[in-house]
Every structure is written in C-alpha cells, then in structure tokens.
Design a protein around this motif. Sequence first.
Motif, short mmCIF file in Angstrom:
data_model
loop_
_atom_site.label_atom_id
_atom_site.label_comp_id
_atom_site.label_asym_id
_atom_site.label_seq_id
_atom_site.Cartn_x
_atom_site.Cartn_y
_atom_site.Cartn_z
N LEU A 104 0.79 -1.35 0.04
CA LEU A 104 0.38 -0.06 0.41
C LEU A 104 0.90 1.25 -0.22
O LEU A 104 0.54 2.24 -0.61
N LEU A 105 1.80 1.24 1.02
CA LEU A 105 3.08 2.29 0.69
C LEU A 105 3.47 2.58 -1.07
O LEU A 105 3.78 3.73 -0.89
N VAL A 153 -9.51 -17.27 3.68
CA VAL A 153 -10.12 -16.87 2.74
C VAL A 153 -9.90 -14.76 3.20
O VAL A 153 -9.84 -14.21 2.50
N HIS A 154 -9.64 -15.03 4.73
CA HIS A 154 -8.51 -13.99 4.67
C HIS A 154 -7.34 -13.85 4.03
O HIS A 154 -7.33 -11.89 4.15
N HIS A 155 -6.36 -14.46 3.90
CA HIS A 155 -5.63 -14.46 3.21
C HIS A 155 -6.23 -13.53 1.70
O HIS A 155 -4.67 -12.41 1.10
N ASN A 156 -6.87 -14.45 0.97
CA ASN A 156 -7.79 -13.66 -0.34
C ASN A 156 -8.44 -12.25 0.08
O ASN A 156 -7.89 -11.29 -1.02
N LEU A 157 -9.36 -11.53 0.92
CA LEU A 157 -9.20 -10.56 1.58
C LEU A 157 -8.36 -9.43 1.06
O LEU A 157 -9.22 -8.68 0.64
N GLY A 158 -7.48 -9.95 1.87
CA GLY A 158 -5.83 -8.73 1.84
C GLY A 158 -5.84 -8.48 0.23
O GLY A 158 -4.90 -7.86 0.06
N ARG A 159 -5.64 -9.59 -0.73
CA ARG A 159 -5.06 -9.27 -1.74
C ARG A 159 -6.33 -8.78 -1.89
O ARG A 159 -6.02 -7.70 -3.58
N LEU A 160 -7.53 -8.45 -2.08
CA LEU A 160 -8.94 -7.87 -2.73
C LEU A 160 -8.35 -6.49 -1.96
O LEU A 160 -8.44 -5.72 -2.62
N PHE A 161 -8.02 -6.28 -0.85
CA PHE A 161 -8.28 -5.02 -0.30
C PHE A 161 -6.68 -4.47 -0.53
O PHE A 161 -6.46 -3.47 -0.75
N LYS A 162 -5.75 -4.83 -1.07
CA LYS A 162 -4.18 -4.05 -1.41
C LYS A 162 -4.61 -3.71 -2.83
O LYS A 162 -4.21 -3.30 -3.46
N THR A 163 -5.03 -4.67 -3.28
CA THR A 163 -5.21 -4.22 -5.38
C THR A 163 -7.14 -2.89 -5.09
O THR A 163 -6.57 -2.03 -5.70
N ILE A 164 -8.00 -2.92 -4.03
CA ILE A 164 -8.63 -1.70 -4.79
C ILE A 164 -9.10 -1.11 -3.51
O ILE A 164 -9.72 0.43 -3.76
#
Length: 312
Positions: A104-105, A153-164
């Motif tokens: 993110l940074l 699930v949380h691992h993939n949510l993290g992947r989605l979050f850092k993308t969008i």
Amino acid sequence: MTTLSETDALDGLRDALGQLKNRETVALRLLESSAKHSFDPDTELDWDAPFEDGKWFWPPELVSLYGTPLWRRMSEEQRMLLSRHEAAALASLGIWFELILMQLLVRHIYDKSATSAHVRYALTEIEDECRHSKMFARVIARSGTPWYPVTRVHHNLGRLFKTISTTPGSFTATLLGEEVLDWMQRLTFPDERVQPLIRGVTRIHVIEEARHVRYAREELRRQMMTAPRWSQEFTRVSSGEFARVFSVAFVNPEVYTNVGLDRREAVAQVRASVHRREVMQQGAKKLTDFLDDIGVLRGVGRRLWRSSGLLA
C-alpha cells in the motif's frame, strides 16, 4: 488510489483536530527520528540466549482466555504454553499485515515526487517494515512454534483489499493494524514477567512504529479532507469491514488445539469473555477516538466497527 497534488501540502487546511501540519515538515522530522532511533534486530537482540523458566511469552492478562472458566482449569504450565503460541500467532498476523502495508505504501508514493521528503520517509518506513517482518519470522522460529497464517478467506480478502483500496482506506487499515498491537506491546516490553527476547522485540517495534503511526495519522487527516466524497464513504465502509476481519483474525484458533484444548470450547469462551472484549476495546480506543474526530466512524462504517467488537 487517490493521487493528491503537491498543493495539498500547503498550510491552512483544518479539521476537528486543528490545522494540518505541512506534509514535508512532518516527513523531515520523521526522517530525523529514523536516523537516530532505528534498530537492526539481528544484532540488537540476543537470539542465542535460552528462554527463562517460569516466564511468559505474552502478559497473561493479554492472553485471549485469561479470566475464563477454561483458564481457571488450566495449569500454569499450560497457560504459559498458550502465551507462547499466541505470541507466535500475533507475530504471524503482523507479517501478513506488514506485507500488505508495504504494498500500500508503494502504491501511495507511485505518482509522487521521488525527491520529496514525504516519499523518502515512506521508503524508510518500508525498510522498517522489512526488518520487522524478518524479526517476527525469526522469533516464531526461535520459539519453536508453528507459523500461524490467516485463513485462506482472509488471505484472499487481503489480496483484494490491497488491490482496490483507496488512499484513505489504506491509511485507516494501517492504523488499525498498528495501534491495537502497539497498545499491547507497550504493556509487554516493560513487563519483567515476560521473556527478555519478547520484550526486546516489542521494544523495537514500539519505538519504530510510533513514527509510522504519526505518518499515517497526518496523511489520513489530509485524505479525509481532500479525497472525493465517494472515496471518503468507501473508506468508512471498507475500514469497518477490515475491523471485522482483524478482530476475527487476531488470534488463530489453531493455538488452542496445539496446546491441548478443545478448540470450539476455547473460541466460545473467548467470544463470551467480558475481559477480552474490554482488552480489545481499550487497545483500539485511542484509534477509534481519532477516527471519530476525523469523520471515519459514520453511518454503515460505524455499525461495522461496533459489530467487530473494537468499538464500545
């Protein structure tokens, strides 16, 4: 991510906390602090010293089952073993979170002047986070415990979050990951009941994370004033959902199985524990007060934060 012009750094912007500080001035002070107070954990800590008998790996009051009926049935040896595994689970969570934060940074500074102090400090923070992740990995290995990854699930949510994620959403999540653990670590490093290595790890992390929190808070204040309205609203909702994920992922339930406890019973007692709820809310209070002041805790987002258990 929202891209801000350099004019956003000009004086005059004000929020409920007062006038914003100049972005470059803040970064220069943080760079100066980094030059004076940064550590190399590989040489700063005694990794070869044996663990001391009768000492905890996490203060007992911060262990998830503390004060529950199950805790009262556990032997002191089993309680200490649980603290060992929970410390490893938190270190594992910290690595997952810091990997997201570093990405993110990099996204945040991608469109900014590489010669600015603001960008130089972001790169310095990334250096810090690299050392922290290596330090956490090493303390897990030294403790003889498993690595405790978050769920798929949380691992993939993290992947989605850092993308969008938007810029203000990124800094809100940054503060959530940093400030709750920081509160716990500030109780840990001076606690003589805790293993010296764990105290050393938490001391380094507290000192260096204080700069990261300052950087994120100042930038989030600016973002919540200058980002488009849709971005501000998205930040409120996404941060509330991230708080829900964070509160669930905070302690990996595999720790209970690995110390010989019934996993379902342990999880149920942690969820019902008034003490645990108070610990988590107290750990998050400084952050939630700040987010409330700058307009993040509104509407649906506030309801999500309440459902996470981090907001009273």
